[in-house]
Write a protein that holds these residues in place. Structure first.
Motif, PDB file in Angstrom:
ATOM      1  N   ASN A 132      -6.518   4.295   1.341  1.00 15.79           N
ATOM      2  CA  ASN A 132      -6.469   2.915   1.796  1.00 15.79           C
ATOM      3  C   ASN A 132      -6.684   1.954   0.640  1.00 15.79           C
ATOM      4  O   ASN A 132      -7.246   0.884   0.800  1.00 15.79           O
ATOM      5  CB  ASN A 132      -7.506   2.671   2.889  1.00 15.79           C
ATOM      6  N   LYS A 133      -6.220   2.335  -0.524  1.00 18.30           N
ATOM      7  CA  LYS A 133      -6.377   1.479  -1.695  1.00 18.30           C
ATOM      8  C   LYS A 133      -5.342   0.361  -1.629  1.00 18.30           C
ATOM      9  O   LYS A 133      -4.141   0.614  -1.620  1.00 18.30           O
ATOM     10  CB  LYS A 133      -6.162   2.306  -2.955  1.00 18.30           C
ATOM     11  N   LEU A 134      -5.827  -0.843  -1.559  1.00 20.87           N
ATOM     12  CA  LEU A 134      -4.951  -2.000  -1.571  1.00 20.87           C
ATOM     13  C   LEU A 134      -4.875  -2.554  -2.980  1.00 20.87           C
ATOM     14  O   LEU A 134      -5.887  -2.672  -3.657  1.00 20.87           O
ATOM     15  CB  LEU A 134      -5.486  -3.099  -0.654  1.00 20.87           C
ATOM     16  N   ILE A 155     -12.747   6.266  -4.049  1.00 16.04           N
ATOM     17  CA  ILE A 155     -11.976   5.602  -5.099  1.00 16.04           C
ATOM     18  C   ILE A 155     -12.943   5.099  -6.159  1.00 16.04           C
ATOM     19  O   ILE A 155     -13.943   4.461  -5.846  1.00 16.04           O
ATOM     20  CB  ILE A 155     -11.156   4.413  -4.546  1.00 16.04           C
ATOM     21  N   ILE A 184      -9.541  -3.605  -6.879  1.00 13.71           N
ATOM     22  CA  ILE A 184     -10.495  -2.694  -6.271  1.00 13.71           C
ATOM     23  C   ILE A 184     -11.308  -2.006  -7.355  1.00 13.71           C
ATOM     24  O   ILE A 184     -10.809  -1.704  -8.438  1.00 13.71           O
ATOM     25  CB  ILE A 184      -9.802  -1.655  -5.370  1.00 13.71           C
ATOM     26  N   TYR A 236     -15.803  -0.964   0.525  1.00 15.97           N
ATOM     27  CA  TYR A 236     -15.162  -1.174  -0.769  1.00 15.97           C
ATOM     28  C   TYR A 236     -15.899  -2.256  -1.563  1.00 15.97           C
ATOM     29  O   TYR A 236     -16.529  -3.135  -0.985  1.00 15.97           O
ATOM     30  CB  TYR A 236     -13.713  -1.682  -0.581  1.00 15.97           C
ATOM     31  N   ARG A 290       0.845  -1.200   0.000  1.00 15.81           N
ATOM     32  CA  ARG A 290       0.000   0.000   0.000  1.00 15.81           C
ATOM     33  C   ARG A 290       0.873   1.239   0.000  1.00 15.81           C
ATOM     34  O   ARG A 290       1.779   1.369   0.824  1.00 15.81           O
ATOM     35  CB  ARG A 290      -0.926   0.007   1.202  1.00 15.81           C
ATOM     36  N   TYR A 302     -14.614  -5.034  -4.549  1.00 16.34           N
ATOM     37  CA  TYR A 302     -13.521  -5.627  -5.302  1.00 16.34           C
ATOM     38  C   TYR A 302     -14.097  -6.634  -6.286  1.00 16.34           C
ATOM     39  O   TYR A 302     -15.135  -7.250  -6.042  1.00 16.34           O
ATOM     40  CB  TYR A 302     -12.559  -6.398  -4.378  1.00 16.34           C
ATOM     41  N   LEU A 310     -10.142   5.645   6.452  1.00 10.30           N
ATOM     42  CA  LEU A 310      -9.385   5.712   5.209  1.00 10.30           C
ATOM     43  C   LEU A 310      -7.939   5.321   5.402  1.00 10.30           C
ATOM     44  O   LEU A 310      -7.294   4.818   4.496  1.00 10.30           O
ATOM     45  CB  LEU A 310      -9.425   7.136   4.643  1.00 10.30           C
ATOM     46  N   ALA A 322      -2.174   6.711  -1.723  1.00  9.46           N
ATOM     47  CA  ALA A 322      -3.346   6.090  -2.344  1.00  9.46           C
ATOM     48  C   ALA A 322      -4.482   5.902  -1.363  1.00  9.46           C
ATOM     49  O   ALA A 322      -5.399   5.142  -1.631  1.00  9.46           O
ATOM     50  CB  ALA A 322      -2.942   4.748  -2.951  1.00  9.46           C
TER      51      ALA A 322
END
Lengths: 113, 113
Positions: A99-101, B56, B45, B33, A93, B35, B97, A97
């Motif tokens: 918390n964009k995984l 996002i 994602i 989220y 990570r 995915y 976040l 970004a």
């Protein structure tokens, strides 16, 4: 472009041995790297997180290392058990970004009794 | 108690149809989220919401529209389904976040015929 590589071939290992999985990344400077476990037909489950200023992290029989120079994380399962059989995903990570995984493709581990 | 739940678990439908997948979390988390996990098992994602606000949006076709009626729910509506939409869709949540651990739901397997 950013890339995360995990060994796509399954890792077959004898019960009691140590399984070592590799996660390599390119064009990334992750602040953190996480490892998740995914069983067939289920969602990923968080296992461990390691930060860029940490070399090693342990949790019970699990150990993770993070080498920002090599751009690599190693995930070890010591004294492996058949119940450890699953797919293991790494997810670097980048701070910017949010918390964009972004996940690697995962490595399937099969521990044989 | 299920932390992150999704319905339905399986969804089989014809091309061109519109369908929705529902997600609920009872963890009190602020961020949720969606995915997509394709047949090659890569987990990517699609969307992230924080306190009902879109954070996002990962270049997903606009046939996909997430809706967050409140912090505990994030639904995914898909219009004009295509064969390539067949995949497993996972909902996840995290405290905020910048919190690192994400909790995943069990997944919804969507098959478009």
């Amino acid at each position: 472009s950013q890339k995360i590589e995990q060994n796509s071939e399954a890792l077959n290992i004898q019960e009691g041995k140590t399984a070592t999985l590799t996660c390599n990344y390119t064009n990334y400077s992750p602040a953190y790297l996480q490892w998740y476990r995914q069983d067939p037909g289920r969602g990923p489950v968080f296992l461990l997180l390691i930060r860029e200023n940490e070399k090693e992290k342990r949790k019970e029989r699990l150990k993770v290392t993070f080498d920002t120079t090599l751009k690599q994380s190693l995930f070890h399962i010591t004294a492996s058990q058949p119940a450890d059989s699953a797919t293991y995903l790494c997810a670097p990570r980048v701070k910017a970004a949010g918390n964009k995984l972004t996940f690697g493709g995962g490595t399937r581990v099969l521990v044989k009794p | 108690d299920t932390a992150v739940s999704q319905t339905p678990k399986y969804l089989v439908t014809q091309m061109g149809n519109d369908k929705s997948i529902k997600c609920e979390q009872n963890l009190g988390h602020d961020t949720m989220y969606w995915y997509k996990q394709d047949s090659k098992k890569f987990l990517k994602i699609m969307f992230s919401y924080n306190n009902k606000e879109l954070i996002i949006n990962e270049t997903v076709p606009n046939r996909f529209s997430p809706k967050s009626p409140d912090k505990a729910h994030l639904n995914l509506h898909i219009n004009s389904l295509e064969l390539g939409d067949s995949a497993v869709y996972f909902c996840a949540s995290s405290q905020g976040l910048v919190t690192d651990t994400q909790y995943f739901g069990p997944g919804t397997r969507l098959t478009v015929l």
